[in-house]
Motif scaffolding. Structure first.
Motif, mmCIF file in Angstrom:
data_model
loop_
_atom_site.group_PDB
_atom_site.id
_atom_site.type_symbol
_atom_site.label_atom_id
_atom_site.label_comp_id
_atom_site.label_asym_id
_atom_site.label_seq_id
_atom_site.Cartn_x
_atom_site.Cartn_y
_atom_site.Cartn_z
ATOM 1 N N PHE A 1 3.940 9.286 -9.567
ATOM 2 C CA PHE A 1 3.839 8.733 -10.845
ATOM 3 C C PHE A 1 3.702 9.407 -11.875
ATOM 4 N N LYS A 2 3.227 10.565 -11.371
ATOM 5 C CA LYS A 2 3.021 11.624 -12.170
ATOM 6 C C LYS A 2 4.199 12.561 -12.744
ATOM 7 N N SER A 3 4.864 12.617 -11.737
ATOM 8 C CA SER A 3 6.830 12.690 -12.498
ATOM 9 C C SER A 3 6.879 12.347 -12.816
ATOM 10 N N GLY A 4 6.620 10.929 -13.537
ATOM 11 C CA GLY A 4 7.586 9.752 -14.094
ATOM 12 C C GLY A 4 8.136 9.695 -13.028
ATOM 13 N N ASN A 5 8.174 9.156 -11.920
ATOM 14 C CA ASN A 5 9.054 8.748 -10.802
ATOM 15 C C ASN A 5 9.029 7.201 -10.699
ATOM 16 N N ALA A 6 9.825 6.220 -10.373
ATOM 17 C CA ALA A 6 8.595 4.915 -9.775
ATOM 18 C C ALA A 6 9.410 5.265 -8.165
ATOM 19 N N CYS A 7 8.476 4.883 -7.161
ATOM 20 C CA CYS A 7 8.611 5.258 -5.449
ATOM 21 C C CYS A 7 8.527 4.271 -4.424
ATOM 22 N N ILE A 8 9.145 4.523 -3.720
ATOM 23 C CA ILE A 8 9.327 3.304 -2.559
ATOM 24 C C ILE A 8 8.991 4.038 -1.275
ATOM 25 N N LEU A 9 7.882 3.545 -1.075
ATOM 26 C CA LEU A 9 7.058 3.901 0.352
ATOM 27 C C LEU A 9 7.062 3.037 1.674
ATOM 28 N N LYS A 10 7.969 3.594 2.399
ATOM 29 C CA LYS A 10 7.893 3.405 4.027
ATOM 30 C C LYS A 10 7.137 3.813 4.677
ATOM 31 N N GLY A 11 5.995 3.792 5.367
ATOM 32 C CA GLY A 11 5.016 3.932 6.134
ATOM 33 C C GLY A 11 5.014 3.196 7.602
ATOM 34 N N GLY A 12 4.217 3.731 8.778
ATOM 35 C CA GLY A 12 4.857 3.439 9.961
ATOM 36 C C GLY A 12 4.022 1.847 10.229
ATOM 37 N N LYS A 13 4.413 1.414 10.675
ATOM 38 C CA LYS A 13 3.398 -0.017 11.187
ATOM 39 C C LYS A 13 2.258 0.267 11.715
ATOM 40 N N GLU A 14 2.219 0.926 12.196
ATOM 41 C CA GLU A 14 0.969 1.733 13.119
ATOM 42 C C GLU A 14 -0.420 1.589 11.259
ATOM 43 N N ALA A 15 0.385 1.618 10.299
ATOM 44 C CA ALA A 15 -0.386 1.662 9.212
ATOM 45 C C ALA A 15 -0.433 0.379 8.308
ATOM 46 N N GLU A 16 0.649 -0.452 8.584
ATOM 47 C CA GLU A 16 1.056 -1.651 7.846
ATOM 48 C C GLU A 16 -0.643 -2.592 6.648
ATOM 49 N N TYR A 17 -1.493 -2.725 7.282
ATOM 50 C CA TYR A 17 -2.447 -2.532 6.777
ATOM 51 C C TYR A 17 -3.093 -1.807 5.785
ATOM 52 N N SER A 18 -3.434 -0.653 6.057
ATOM 53 C CA SER A 18 -3.876 -0.033 4.730
ATOM 54 C C SER A 18 -3.068 0.773 4.179
ATOM 55 N N ASN A 19 -1.963 0.522 4.453
ATOM 56 C CA ASN A 19 -0.485 1.014 3.466
ATOM 57 C C ASN A 19 0.109 -0.128 2.120
ATOM 58 N N LYS A 20 -0.411 -1.136 2.628
ATOM 59 C CA LYS A 20 0.088 -2.841 1.934
ATOM 60 C C LYS A 20 -2.078 -2.599 1.024
ATOM 61 N N ILE A 21 -2.770 -2.676 1.992
ATOM 62 C CA ILE A 21 -4.324 -1.819 0.358
ATOM 63 C C ILE A 21 -4.427 -1.111 -0.559
ATOM 64 N N ILE A 22 -3.990 0.106 -0.029
ATOM 65 C CA ILE A 22 -3.741 0.854 -0.656
ATOM 66 C C ILE A 22 -2.842 0.767 -1.776
ATOM 67 N N ALA A 23 -1.329 -0.033 -1.264
ATOM 68 C CA ALA A 23 -0.366 0.292 -2.917
ATOM 69 C C ALA A 23 -1.506 -1.114 -2.973
ATOM 70 N N LYS A 24 -1.538 -2.324 -3.323
ATOM 71 C CA LYS A 24 -2.067 -3.193 -3.829
ATOM 72 C C LYS A 24 -2.530 -2.489 -4.833
ATOM 73 N N VAL A 25 -4.613 -1.514 -4.401
ATOM 74 C CA VAL A 25 -4.981 -1.101 -5.660
ATOM 75 C C VAL A 25 -3.927 -0.444 -6.659
ATOM 76 N N LEU A 26 -3.484 0.335 -6.646
ATOM 77 C CA LEU A 26 -2.799 1.111 -6.841
ATOM 78 C C LEU A 26 -1.345 -0.138 -7.978
ATOM 79 N N GLN A 27 -1.264 -0.991 -7.359
ATOM 80 C CA GLN A 27 -0.431 -2.052 -7.905
ATOM 81 C C GLN A 27 -0.748 -2.726 -9.288
ATOM 82 N N ASP A 28 -2.777 -2.926 -8.645
ATOM 83 C CA ASP A 28 -3.378 -3.864 -9.787
ATOM 84 C C ASP A 28 -3.971 -2.848 -11.133
ATOM 85 N N ILE A 29 -3.549 -1.989 -10.908
ATOM 86 C CA ILE A 29 -3.990 -0.897 -11.961
ATOM 87 C C ILE A 29 -2.893 -0.735 -12.552
#
Length: 410
Positions: free
Chosen positions: A133-161
């Motif tokens: 974001f700071k460097s002006g890029n859009a990103c597509i994040l692919k985390g591991g299956k083992e962190a699926e729930y954590s990644n989804k909630i963190i992404a949602k918090v950022l997307q809400d902003i």
């Protein structure tokens, strides 16, 4: 996936021209939002930890996966540090005027859409999103299956902003397909994706490097060495070796092989063994070491292994050249260190070791975007092009030439 990537590509145009002050304000809001949602993030992380237990993941992976209040506050702190950095977009890297009066400026611009593939650590989700974001890029994040729930909630918090600030949430996107097929498809989407950054296990990085049609900056394994030279300060060497291995064994900048000069070995090895025993480190050594210490014999495979665990191989050498030769043969180009008070030996090591980060009298554990003053990093690049070492916001830009004329023709 194609429909999603089209939206991300469109979103990348919105972020590319966003002013630095607006980006910083949004990053600070994201940091606050992470702290405000600590409880819910921990609840989601708990689901991932339960999955890790069922899947019998090793302790190093579980440690990387764990989020607690301290770690989430640290994630927020990283976002604030990124916000405080100078805007990397629009920097004039070089400028000159030709004899014909044309004025040329080489100017930093965003790369566009960056796909970041990683495993285990959910804090990478917020770090990578903020750096992109700071460097002006859009990103597509692919985390591991083992962190699926954590990644989804963190992404949602950022997307809400993002949405609160009238920006498309696709600026920060999670790849919905967690399967290998999803990765296989993403890395060939060069119509929509401008760069892929894989960080994680050796197998993942190799697969992406060998199969991608999108340009790749790989963040390969960290097989790091510390060489204790014959002119090392003993106390300094012991502290550095211990820190490099035991402070956090499951990370890529931890030492995996300790190399000791033969002249100093009889003095320092027994002391090191006592200290590593206190830290419950499993030691493996070559013939010289196993004659001195009651430890396991190291195999050829050990020299080539990134343990990511509290295990250490020890090799004894006769000269600086022999140490350098061993590192060049087995090292992964990540981080290497020499401990010595000899200036000639340190300069030889610095100049001849081919790695992203080369240290004199310091722990390899400092190879980190935060420690280098980058706020955070999207990973540690073991590539030589276009970025190497901790990859911060400046490395997530490319450049174009702006040419100013007054009617010149050729």
């Amino acid at each position: 996936m194609t429909e999603m990537l089209q939206k991300v590509k469109e979103a990348s145009k919105k972020i590319a021209t966003l002013k630095g002050g607006i980006k910083d304000k949004i990053l600070l809001e994201m940091a606050d939002a992470l702290e405000e949602n600590i409880k819910i993030i921990i609840e989601h992380n708990q689901k991932d930890l339960e999955y890790a237990k069922e899947a019998n993941l090793n302790s190093a992976l579980v440690d990387r996966l764990l989020l607690n209040e301290t770690r989430i506050k640290s994630m927020a702190k990283a976002l604030r540090e990124i916000a405080s950095l100078k805007n990397p977009v629009g920097r004039i890297l070089e400028g000159w005027e030709l004899p014909n009066g044309l004025r040329i400026e080489k100017t930093a611009i965003p790369i566009g859409v960056i796909g970041i593939i990683y495993e285990s650590r959910p804090n990478v989700t917020s770090d990578a999103a903020a750096l992109s974001f700071k460097s002006g890029n859009a990103c597509i994040l692919k985390g591991g299956k083992e962190a699926e729930y954590s990644n989804k909630i963190i992404a949602k918090v950022l997307q809400d902003i993002l949405e609160k600030n009238n920006l498309p949430k696709e600026i920060i996107s999670l790849l919905p397909d967690y399967s290998r097929e999803g990765v296989a498809k993403l890395i060939k989407m060069d119509k929509y994706v401008d760069l892929i950054i894989p960080r994680g296990g050796e197998g993942l990085v190799r697969y992406v490097s060998e199969n991608a049609t999108v340009p790749v900056v790989k963040h390969d394994k960290g097989l790091c060495h510390t060489y204790i030279h014959k002119n090392a300060d003993i106390d300094k060497a012991i502290k550095i070796a211990l820190n490099a291995k035991v402070q956090r064994p499951g990370v890529c900048n931890a030492m995996e092989t300790l190399i000791v000069d033969k002249q100093i070995a009889p003095l320092i090895l027994p002391i090191l063994k006592d200290e590593f025993d206190k830290a419950h480190t499993e030691l493996r050594g070559d013939d010289f070491v196993t004659q001195m210490l009651e430890i396991k014999k190291a195999t050829n495979e050990d020299w080539d292994t990134e343990y990511l665990a509290n295990i250490l191989s020890i090799k004894v050498v006769n000269t600086v050249d022999e140490a350098i030769e061993h590192i060049q043969k087995y090292g992964s180009g990540h981080s290497e260190a020499i401990v010595t008070e000899n200036y000639t030996a340190s300069e030889k090591f610095l100049n001849e070791i081919d790695a992203a980060c080369v240290y004199v009298n310091a722990s390899t554990r400092f190879t980190d975007g935060g420690e280098f003053g980058f706020g955070a990093e999207v990973g540690i690049s073991t590539n030589k092009l276009h970025a190497r070492g901790p990859m911060g916001i400046n490395d997530l830009t490319t450049y174009k030439f702006k040419i100013y004329g007054e009617g010149q023709i050729r």
